[in-house]
Design an enzyme around this catalytic site. Structure first.
Site, PDB file in Angstrom:
ATOM      1  N   CYS A 131     -16.917 -83.278  99.981  1.00 56.02           N
ATOM      2  CA  CYS A 131     -17.504 -84.210 100.932  1.00 56.02           C
ATOM      3  C   CYS A 131     -18.108 -85.390 100.183  1.00 56.02           C
ATOM      4  O   CYS A 131     -19.333 -85.547 100.127  1.00 56.02           O
ATOM      5  CB  CYS A 131     -18.562 -83.505 101.766  1.00 56.02           C
ATOM      6  N   GLU A 132     -17.250 -86.180  99.579  1.00 59.74           N
ATOM      7  CA  GLU A 132     -17.696 -87.246  98.688  1.00 59.74           C
ATOM      8  C   GLU A 132     -16.542 -88.233  98.530  1.00 59.74           C
ATOM      9  O   GLU A 132     -15.439 -87.831  98.164  1.00 59.74           O
ATOM     10  CB  GLU A 132     -18.028 -86.608  97.324  1.00 59.74           C
ATOM     11  N   GLU A 147     -15.296 -82.961  63.855  1.00 60.14           N
ATOM     12  CA  GLU A 147     -15.507 -82.067  65.002  1.00 60.14           C
ATOM     13  C   GLU A 147     -14.626 -82.435  66.192  1.00 60.14           C
ATOM     14  O   GLU A 147     -15.120 -82.885  67.220  1.00 60.14           O
ATOM     15  CB  GLU A 147     -16.975 -82.147  65.430  1.00 60.14           C
ATOM     16  N   TYR A 158     -13.113 -80.775  79.030  1.00 56.73           N
ATOM     17  CA  TYR A 158     -14.165 -81.356  79.871  1.00 56.73           C
ATOM     18  C   TYR A 158     -13.831 -81.323  81.354  1.00 56.73           C
ATOM     19  O   TYR A 158     -14.297 -82.160  82.124  1.00 56.73           O
ATOM     20  CB  TYR A 158     -14.491 -82.791  79.424  1.00 56.73           C
ATOM     21  N   GLY A 162     -12.733 -82.063  69.562  1.00 61.45           N
ATOM     22  CA  GLY A 162     -12.790 -81.189  70.734  1.00 61.45           C
ATOM     23  C   GLY A 162     -11.577 -81.440  71.592  1.00 61.45           C
ATOM     24  O   GLY A 162     -10.588 -80.716  71.538  1.00 61.45           O
ATOM     25  N   ARG A 163     -11.638 -82.551  72.330  1.00 60.84           N
ATOM     26  CA  ARG A 163     -10.578 -82.845  73.299  1.00 60.84           C
ATOM     27  C   ARG A 163      -9.205 -82.970  72.658  1.00 60.84           C
ATOM     28  O   ARG A 163      -8.202 -82.630  73.294  1.00 60.84           O
ATOM     29  CB  ARG A 163     -10.986 -84.114  74.046  1.00 60.84           C
ATOM     30  N   TYR A 181     -16.921 -90.846  84.800  1.00 55.44           N
ATOM     31  CA  TYR A 181     -16.597 -91.895  83.818  1.00 55.44           C
ATOM     32  C   TYR A 181     -15.517 -92.858  84.304  1.00 55.44           C
ATOM     33  O   TYR A 181     -15.016 -93.643  83.512  1.00 55.44           O
ATOM     34  CB  TYR A 181     -16.061 -91.279  82.527  1.00 55.44           C
ATOM     35  N   GLY A 187     -14.465 -86.974  68.719  1.00 57.72           N
ATOM     36  CA  GLY A 187     -14.212 -88.109  69.603  1.00 57.72           C
ATOM     37  C   GLY A 187     -12.816 -88.688  69.497  1.00 57.72           C
ATOM     38  O   GLY A 187     -12.569 -89.778  70.022  1.00 57.72           O
ATOM     39  N   ARG A 236     -14.633 -85.746  85.637  1.00 55.89           N
ATOM     40  CA  ARG A 236     -14.480 -86.923  84.775  1.00 55.89           C
ATOM     41  C   ARG A 236     -14.091 -88.212  85.517  1.00 55.89           C
ATOM     42  O   ARG A 236     -14.648 -89.271  85.223  1.00 55.89           O
ATOM     43  CB  ARG A 236     -13.514 -86.645  83.625  1.00 55.89           C
TER      44      ARG A 236
END
Ligand SMILES: *Cc1c(COP(=O)(O)O)cnc(C)c1O
Length: 467
Positions: free
Chosen positions: A394-395, A319, A424, A321-322, A367, A277, A363
């Site tokens: 289409c959003e 751990e 991600y 990741g990003r 988020y 994180g 993302r």
């Protein structure tokens, strides 16, 4: 899991379209410091290059949209985390981005690997990652996944529920195996970006809560099982965390649990995993701590808490990741349309539509995550204007970069580059609107290697039974 604040960010404030953290740049062509991978620079002709290849050359070779990983930068970050946390174990969180090539880089740089599905485990095994260096996560691992993990001999399984303990016992009896496990606990700490909440944030699906005793019960049960070897406990408090405050509370609560377990059984556990994180910079407003700063902070916290509880210092792991996979990745898009949209109060917003969108980076929609962007194929003397980079889906929420100052002459055919896009994004990509997912390529010393090829319409049609 990340839960960023969404309130206020969906609707534009007509009186002040630029968010408070975003200021008009003095030089719109300059690459903001701290956002781009080390191999990204602007050439004297104005075009951006990544690890020695110009963006137009990359686009010529593989098209757009595309995800480009600066391999040297990725490897350097992996090494940086491993060196900063020397003496601890570093598990790269594969869910941030995993393919065979990346699993191999991670192993070559001496890191371990976390996976959280049979799919990710299969990729890791295909890359010949030593199973003993793999950790398996997941709150609902199937029997097939657990069986696969036991059969190949993964180094540890992070157990998330009583049902999973029962499942592992059944499999252990059947296969004659003893699973090496960590018990995932919920510390009541939830951290994200600048803040953490250490009160009652236990209303989520992961792990056993410490409050109320579920964690200790699971630990004692596991300890007494002939089919499980309890190595220690695991805590992951959130994502995009910028400092050590949340970890301090989590370490205190987990090590207190070590002490309680020792009281109940007379044994000290060998391992503590503090999760991942660690935050990265997506925009100029983000100021994450370095691996070195986090390492010295976390080490001090763990030593302090162990002293306080009279415990030997366990083997600690993290751990990330990003923080390894995010910054080395740049997303490249081709501009298709540019329009000004009246948003009231005499103001208009500039919408720049590109050839990707929420299907390759969910993302911002999921988020309200913020990103940055730059005009990549050339420089411009035109004045910077507040712009919104949107996708082709289409959003209405199909936004890639909510707010960024880009030159007023951005036009169809230009290339837009988005930094810090390695984590991600492609790993959470979808086929929304039957959009083929973009490729991921590595660039090293001016040489491009395809890690994941671009999906084709034939790939998509191959799934359609045509019935
Ligand atoms: C997602 C996750 C990570 C990695 O998080 P990052 O924000 O990418 O560092 C690590 N551990 C667990 C258990 C996770 O779920």
């Amino acid at each position: 899991m990340t839960h960023m604040h969404v309130a206020g960010s969906i609707h534009a404030d007509a009186t002040s379209p630029a968010p408070h953290w975003l200021t008009k740049p003095g030089d719109v062509n300059a690459l903001a410091e701290g956002l781009w991978s080390s191999g990204v620079s602007r050439r004297s002709d104005g075009e951006i290059e990544i690890a020695g290849l110009s963006v137009e050359e990359i686009a010529r070779q593989i098209g757009t949209p595309a995800y480009v990983i600066d391999e040297a930068d990725f490897r350097a970050r992996a090494r940086e985390w491993k060196a900063a946390f020397a003496g601890w174990e570093v598990y790269y969180a594969g869910k941030s981005f995993l393919c065979t090539g990346v699993a191999r880089w991670v192993a070559e740089e001496g890191l371990n690997l976390d996976v959280c599905s049979a799919g990710e485990l299969t990729v890791a095994l295909r890359a010949d990652v030593d199973p003993a260096r793999i950790g398996l996560h997941g709150n609902n691992k199937s029997e097939a996944e657990l069986r696969m993990a036991l059969e190949v001999g993964v180094g540890r399984i992070i157990v998330d529920s009583s049902d999973e303990i029962s499942r592992l016992e059944r499999l252990g009896a059947e296969l004659g195996t003893v699973a090496q496990v960590l018990i995932r606990v919920t510390t009541g700490v939830e951290a994200h970006t600048h803040e953490y909440i250490a009160t009652a944030h236990e209303d989520q699906k992961f792990g056993f809560s410490i409050n109320g005793g579920a964690a200790l019960v699971a630990m004692v049960r596991t300890h007494h099982s002939p089919y499980l070897d309890l190595r220690g406990i695991h805590s992951h408090i959130g994502s995009q965390i910028f400092d050590t405050n949340g970890f301090e509370v989590a370490a205190r609560r987990t090590l207190k649990l070590f002490a309680q377990f020792k009281e109940a059984t007379g044994l000290e556990l060998a391992e503590l995993d503090l999760g991942g994180g660690f935050g990265i910079a997506y925009t100029k407003a983000d100021t994450p701590a370095t691996a070195g700063e986090l390492a010295s902070g976390l080490l001090e916290i763990v030593l302090h808490e162990c002293r306080g509880f009279g415990l030997a210092v366990p083997r600690v792991s993290i751990e990330p990741g990003r923080s390894i996979s995010g910054p080395p990745g740049t997303a490249l898009y081709r501009v298709g349309t540019v329009k000004a949209v009246e948003i009231g109060g005499g103001l208009s917003r500039r919408y720049i539509s590109v050839d990707g969108g929420m299907s390759d980076n969910i993302r911002p929609a999921l988020y309200a995550a913020e990103y940055s962007a730059t005009l990549a194929n050339r420089t411009s003397d035109a004045p910077p204007v507040l712009s919104r980079v949107v996708g082709l889906h289409c959003e209405g929420g199909d936004i890639l970069v909510r707010d960024e100052f880009l030159p007023s002459d951005v036009r169809p055919g230009d290339l837009i580059a988005v930094p810090a896009a390695g984590a991600y994004s492609r790993s959470m990509a979808s086929n929304y609107n039957h959009t083929p997912r973009p490729p991921v390529v590595a660039v090293l010393d001016g040489r491009l290697t395809t890690l994941l090829r671009r999906e084709t319409l034939d790939d998509l049609l191959a799934l359609d039974a045509g019935a």
